[in-house]
Design a protein around this motif. Structure first.
Motif, PDB file in Angstrom:
ATOM      1  N   VAL A  96       0.839  -1.202   0.000  1.00 42.15           N
ATOM      2  CA  VAL A  96       0.000   0.000   0.000  1.00 42.15           C
ATOM      3  C   VAL A  96       0.875   1.253   0.000  1.00 42.15           C
ATOM      4  O   VAL A  96       0.624   2.202  -0.752  1.00 42.15           O
ATOM      5  CB  VAL A  96      -0.961  -0.005   1.213  1.00 42.15           C
ATOM      6  N   TYR A  97       1.912   1.263   0.824  1.00 40.22           N
ATOM      7  CA  TYR A  97       2.788   2.434   0.892  1.00 40.22           C
ATOM      8  C   TYR A  97       3.434   2.708  -0.465  1.00 40.22           C
ATOM      9  O   TYR A  97       3.509   3.848  -0.904  1.00 40.22           O
ATOM     10  CB  TYR A  97       3.870   2.234   1.957  1.00 40.22           C
ATOM     11  N   LYS A  98       3.899   1.651  -1.122  1.00 40.13           N
ATOM     12  CA  LYS A  98       4.526   1.825  -2.443  1.00 40.13           C
ATOM     13  C   LYS A  98       3.535   2.408  -3.442  1.00 40.13           C
ATOM     14  O   LYS A  98       3.872   3.308  -4.213  1.00 40.13           O
ATOM     15  CB  LYS A  98       5.077   0.492  -2.958  1.00 40.13           C
ATOM     16  N   GLN A  99       2.322   1.910  -3.433  1.00 43.97           N
ATOM     17  CA  GLN A  99       1.279   2.378  -4.345  1.00 43.97           C
ATOM     18  C   GLN A  99       0.993   3.865  -4.121  1.00 43.97           C
ATOM     19  O   GLN A  99       0.952   4.646  -5.072  1.00 43.97           O
ATOM     20  CB  GLN A  99       0.016   1.545  -4.112  1.00 43.97           C
ATOM     21  N   VAL A 100       0.808   4.259  -2.888  1.00 47.52           N
ATOM     22  CA  VAL A 100       0.444   5.641  -2.570  1.00 47.52           C
ATOM     23  C   VAL A 100       1.629   6.582  -2.817  1.00 47.52           C
ATOM     24  O   VAL A 100       1.462   7.649  -3.425  1.00 47.52           O
ATOM     25  CB  VAL A 100      -0.070   5.731  -1.118  1.00 47.52           C
ATOM     26  N   LEU A 101       2.809   6.207  -2.378  1.00 50.03           N
ATOM     27  CA  LEU A 101       3.982   7.059  -2.595  1.00 50.03           C
ATOM     28  C   LEU A 101       4.289   7.208  -4.090  1.00 50.03           C
ATOM     29  O   LEU A 101       4.668   8.292  -4.535  1.00 50.03           O
ATOM     30  CB  LEU A 101       5.196   6.507  -1.842  1.00 50.03           C
ATOM     31  N   LYS A 102       4.113   6.134  -4.854  1.00 52.02           N
ATOM     32  CA  LYS A 102       4.334   6.201  -6.303  1.00 52.02           C
ATOM     33  C   LYS A 102       3.388   7.229  -6.926  1.00 52.02           C
ATOM     34  O   LYS A 102       3.790   8.025  -7.769  1.00 52.02           O
ATOM     35  CB  LYS A 102       4.114   4.817  -6.923  1.00 52.02           C
TER      36      LYS A 102
END
Length: 163
Positions: free
Chosen positions: A149-155
């Motif tokens: 989730v963090y990778k998705q949102v930060l991306k």
């Protein structure tokens, strides 16, 4: 999430939740992101987050949770992730979070206002320590089940030019 995971999560009981990606007051000159270590799970670093109460908007929950978890709501909203994202708890966390199987979250990118004071020694402390890290260093700390989730949102925030 894969399609199979999405179908499974639709059948699960997900807790409505808000999460804050907090940039230091030095943003945009320096892009440092706040992470904190939970008091109840060893070596589990994360962004501040919390449940959305009945009748409360996600923005109201954002400011309430920031004050409850880091002692300040002195932030400026930079951007909002356009969709809700979800994840399932690992079994050990699911037991503590019963009746919820996971969370559906609304993410906000916020900046600490100049002079804002962080105080994690709140009425009911949720964090034992905190630090500001670069985006590339976040994944060395973040607990495993939140990384996707963090990778998705930060991306998304990076692609939109915010970070």
């Amino acid at each position: 999430m894969t399609n199979k995971e999405e179908n499974e999560s639709e059948k699960k009981n997900l807790r409505p939740n808000v999460a804050a990606i907090i940039l230091s007051s030095r943003y945009p000159e320096k892009c440092e992101i706040f992470i904190a270590s939970r008091v109840d799970v060893s070596n589990a670093w994360q962004f501040p987050q919390g449940g959305i109460d009945e009748g409360e908007s996600s923005k109201e929950a954002l400011f309430r949770e920031l004050e409850e978890e880091i002692g300040t709501k002195d932030v400026e909203i930079i951007a909002e992730y356009p969709d809700w994202v979800s994840y399932l708890f690992p079994p050990v966390i699911a037991k503590k979070m019963y009746p919820y199987d996971g969370q559906k979250q609304k993410y906000y990118l916020v900046k600490l206002k100049q002079g804002a004071k962080i105080d994690i020694n709140t009425d009911i402390p949720e964090f034992s320590e905190y630090k500001f890290v670069s985006i590339k260093d976040i994944y060395e700390h973040i607990t495993f089940f939140k990384r996707t989730v963090y990778k998705q949102v930060l991306k998304y925030f990076k692609q939109e030019g915010y970070i």
